[in-house]
Design a protein around this motif. Structure first.
Motif, short mmCIF file in Angstrom:
data_model
loop_
_atom_site.label_atom_id
_atom_site.label_comp_id
_atom_site.label_asym_id
_atom_site.label_seq_id
_atom_site.Cartn_x
_atom_site.Cartn_y
_atom_site.Cartn_z
N ASN A 216 -17.56 25.38 -4.68
CA ASN A 216 -17.95 25.51 -3.44
C ASN A 216 -16.79 23.92 -3.35
N GLY A 217 -15.65 23.63 -2.64
CA GLY A 217 -14.53 22.38 -2.62
C GLY A 217 -14.28 22.55 -3.96
N ASP A 218 -13.81 20.77 -4.28
CA ASP A 218 -13.36 20.77 -5.81
C ASP A 218 -15.06 21.39 -7.01
N VAL A 219 -15.67 21.92 -6.45
CA VAL A 219 -17.47 22.23 -6.83
C VAL A 219 -17.12 23.32 -8.11
N ARG A 220 -17.51 23.89 -9.26
CA ARG A 220 -17.01 25.12 -9.69
C ARG A 220 -18.33 25.21 -10.75
N TYR A 221 -19.29 26.70 -9.76
CA TYR A 221 -20.39 26.83 -10.68
C TYR A 221 -19.69 28.28 -11.29
N GLN A 222 -20.36 28.09 -12.39
CA GLN A 222 -20.66 28.78 -13.21
C GLN A 222 -21.55 29.85 -14.28
N VAL A 223 -21.72 31.00 -14.08
CA VAL A 223 -22.60 31.59 -14.37
C VAL A 223 -22.45 32.67 -16.12
N ALA A 224 -22.91 32.49 -17.13
CA ALA A 224 -22.23 32.97 -18.31
C ALA A 224 -22.99 33.43 -19.16
N VAL B 179 -22.08 23.75 -14.06
CA VAL B 179 -21.62 23.42 -12.64
C VAL B 179 -20.90 22.37 -12.97
N PHE B 180 -19.80 21.97 -12.75
CA PHE B 180 -18.79 20.90 -12.46
C PHE B 180 -17.76 20.14 -10.98
N ASP B 181 -17.88 19.12 -11.97
CA ASP B 181 -17.65 18.70 -10.53
C ASP B 181 -15.98 19.07 -10.50
N GLY B 182 -15.18 18.39 -9.39
CA GLY B 182 -13.96 18.22 -9.14
C GLY B 182 -13.10 17.85 -10.17
N ARG B 183 -13.40 16.78 -10.79
CA ARG B 183 -12.65 16.53 -12.32
C ARG B 183 -12.97 17.40 -13.41
N GLY B 184 -13.41 17.71 -13.05
CA GLY B 184 -13.70 19.04 -14.73
C GLY B 184 -15.08 18.51 -15.16
N ARG B 185 -15.74 17.91 -14.91
CA ARG B 185 -16.86 16.94 -15.77
C ARG B 185 -17.62 17.80 -16.16
N GLU B 186 -18.61 18.10 -16.30
CA GLU B 186 -20.07 18.88 -16.45
C GLU B 186 -21.14 18.27 -16.42
N LEU B 187 -22.01 18.70 -15.39
CA LEU B 187 -22.84 17.83 -14.15
C LEU B 187 -24.45 18.86 -14.93
N VAL B 188 -24.22 19.98 -14.99
CA VAL B 188 -25.27 20.98 -15.11
C VAL B 188 -24.47 22.20 -16.40
N ASN B 189 -25.74 22.28 -17.29
CA ASN B 189 -24.98 23.16 -19.28
C ASN B 189 -27.41 23.41 -18.57
N GLU B 190 -27.39 25.15 -18.62
CA GLU B 190 -28.93 24.66 -18.82
C GLU B 190 -28.42 26.67 -18.80
N LEU B 191 -29.93 26.53 -20.08
CA LEU B 191 -30.51 28.07 -20.24
C LEU B 191 -31.35 28.53 -19.47
N LEU B 192 -31.15 29.69 -18.61
CA LEU B 192 -32.00 30.39 -17.22
C LEU B 192 -33.02 31.64 -18.00
N VAL B 193 -33.97 32.01 -17.98
CA VAL B 193 -34.39 32.93 -17.89
C VAL B 193 -34.30 34.22 -16.75
#
Length: 125
Positions: A87-95, A108-122
């Motif tokens: 979404n623009g420069d923001v990258r959403y990833q699901v592993a 979720v990573f911002d445009g500079r590659g900085r991790e904003l979210v890193n969480e497990l979901l059930v």
């Protein structure tokens, strides 16, 4: 005339496995994708496979903000797949691991590659 009938039966007999194989539906791809509703105390993520694309709907439980993205790219390995949306420069990833289908890791990573979210979901059932 009888020879013609035997030839026709032989041809049909040989081709019938091909006809059966052609009419048996392939294994559904949804079984090899992370689909469903996944959540934890902070996020609700719905993953859905429609129209040959994996769609992402994410919602924050904290403030109600949400986003819908479709057309994931696929990476990772056979044992740990990574689905990515932009979404623009923001990258959403699901592993997701096919051996453990009830969990996803949301990043979720911002445009500079900085991790904003890193969480497990059930997965919610």
């Amino acid at each position: 005339m009888k020879l013609h009938h035997y030839a026709l039966l032989a041809v049909l007999g040989l081709s019938s496995p091909l006809i059966v194989a052609a009419t048996v539906p392939p294994i559904a791809i949804a079984q090899t994708l992370p689909t469903g509703v996944f959540q934890n105390e902070n996020w609700i993520v719905t993953l859905d496979y429609t129209n040959n694309t994996l769609a992402y709907y994410g919602e924050s439980k904290r403030n109600g903000s949400n986003i819908y993205l479709s057309g994931a790219s696929v990476g990772g390995t056979r044992n740990r797949r990574i689905y990515t949306w932009h979404n623009g420069d923001v990258r959403y990833q699901v592993a997701w691991q096919p051996a453990q289908t009830d969990l996803i890791r949301l990043q979720v990573f911002d445009g500079r590659g900085r991790e904003l979210v890193n969480e497990l979901l059930v997965e919610e059932y």
